[in-house]
Scaffold this motif. Structure first.
Motif, mmCIF file in Angstrom:
data_model
loop_
_atom_site.group_PDB
_atom_site.id
_atom_site.type_symbol
_atom_site.label_atom_id
_atom_site.label_comp_id
_atom_site.label_asym_id
_atom_site.label_seq_id
_atom_site.Cartn_x
_atom_site.Cartn_y
_atom_site.Cartn_z
ATOM 1 N N ASN A 78 -47.831 9.827 -24.525
ATOM 2 C CA ASN A 78 -46.879 10.925 -24.419
ATOM 3 C C ASN A 78 -45.545 10.451 -23.831
ATOM 4 O OD1 ASN A 78 -46.012 13.334 -22.227
ATOM 5 N ND2 ASN A 78 -46.337 14.029 -24.319
ATOM 6 N N TYR A 113 -44.581 12.102 -29.714
ATOM 7 C CA TYR A 113 -45.938 12.494 -29.331
ATOM 8 C C TYR A 113 -45.809 13.532 -28.215
ATOM 9 C CZ TYR A 113 -48.252 8.571 -31.835
ATOM 10 O OH TYR A 113 -48.735 7.691 -32.772
ATOM 11 N N VAL A 171 -50.797 15.207 -26.526
ATOM 12 C CA VAL A 171 -51.769 14.152 -26.811
ATOM 13 C C VAL A 171 -53.067 14.510 -26.109
ATOM 14 C CG1 VAL A 171 -52.298 11.684 -26.623
ATOM 15 C CG2 VAL A 171 -49.909 12.420 -26.890
ATOM 16 N N ILE A 215 -52.766 14.621 -31.883
ATOM 17 C CA ILE A 215 -51.379 14.542 -31.426
ATOM 18 C C ILE A 215 -50.543 15.552 -32.189
ATOM 19 C CG2 ILE A 215 -49.335 13.073 -31.251
ATOM 20 C CD1 ILE A 215 -51.337 10.739 -30.887
ATOM 21 N N SER A 273 -46.568 17.116 -32.715
ATOM 22 C CA SER A 273 -45.168 16.729 -32.583
ATOM 23 C C SER A 273 -44.278 17.939 -32.827
ATOM 24 C CB SER A 273 -44.821 15.626 -33.582
ATOM 25 O OG SER A 273 -43.457 15.260 -33.454
ATOM 26 N N PHE A 332 -45.001 11.080 -38.514
ATOM 27 C CA PHE A 332 -46.128 10.143 -38.475
ATOM 28 C C PHE A 332 -46.166 9.261 -39.720
ATOM 29 C CE2 PHE A 332 -47.617 13.992 -36.129
ATOM 30 C CZ PHE A 332 -47.585 13.442 -34.871
ATOM 31 N N ASP A 386 -48.574 4.766 -37.266
ATOM 32 C CA ASP A 386 -49.197 5.644 -36.268
ATOM 33 C C ASP A 386 -50.713 5.681 -36.476
ATOM 34 O OD1 ASP A 386 -46.966 7.326 -34.739
ATOM 35 O OD2 ASP A 386 -46.336 7.164 -36.829
#
Length: 151
Positions: A33, A39, A42, A124, A126, A132, A136
């Motif tokens: 994070n 991110y 998380v 995760i 966002s 991503f 990732d």
């Protein structure tokens, strides 16, 4: 910080004998994070195969009401069934999405395997649409391989 730079830090956390398992999980959440700008939430969910539910473990980010998720429901629940990574570039375009917050724009969920069994996942969220990449996914698979050593 790059994924390559983060890998030894993840490993160091999992090897830290002074920390409990949950403290290690939380420390990994904090590391990701803090060091990966997109991110924003998380956390880990862990499977109860008897009840076919996922249970929220350590996490960093906004509080969530989703502490128990049935297998098949939402992105996390779908990963519990499929055993595959699930990248959602835009959560608004997903039919089977459990909204956590209006600020969440995208999500990635990667299953956590121990001895070939899906015991949970890293999740995760966002606040950015479509951040991503395959990098990732590979990084989070590495994270889960390190976490699996705790079980």
């Amino acid at each position: 910080m790059t994924f390559q730079e983060l890998k030894p830090k993840v490993s160091a956390i999992t090897l830290d004998q002074k920390l409990s398992k949950d403290e290690k999980l939380l420390a990994v959440c904090q590391l990701l994070n803090k060091n990966i700008e997109y991110y924003n939430w998380v956390g880990f969910y862990f499977a109860n195969h008897d009840t076919q539910t996922l249970h929220l473990g350590p996490y960093i980010g906004a509080e969530t009401d989703h502490t128990v998720i049935p297998f098949g429901k939402g992105i996390c629940g779908q990963v519990a069934v499929s055993n595959n990574n699930f990248v959602v570039p835009d959560v608004a375009a997903q039919d089977n999405y459990i909204a956590c917050s209006f600020t969440v724009k995208s999500e990635i969920v990667v299953p956590l395997f121990v001895n070939g069994k899906n015991i949970g996942q890293i999740d995760i969220d966002s606040h950015v649409i479509d951040p991503f990449t395959e990098a990732d996914e590979r990084f989070l698979e590495f994270v889960n391989e390190e976490i699996a050593k705790l079980y």
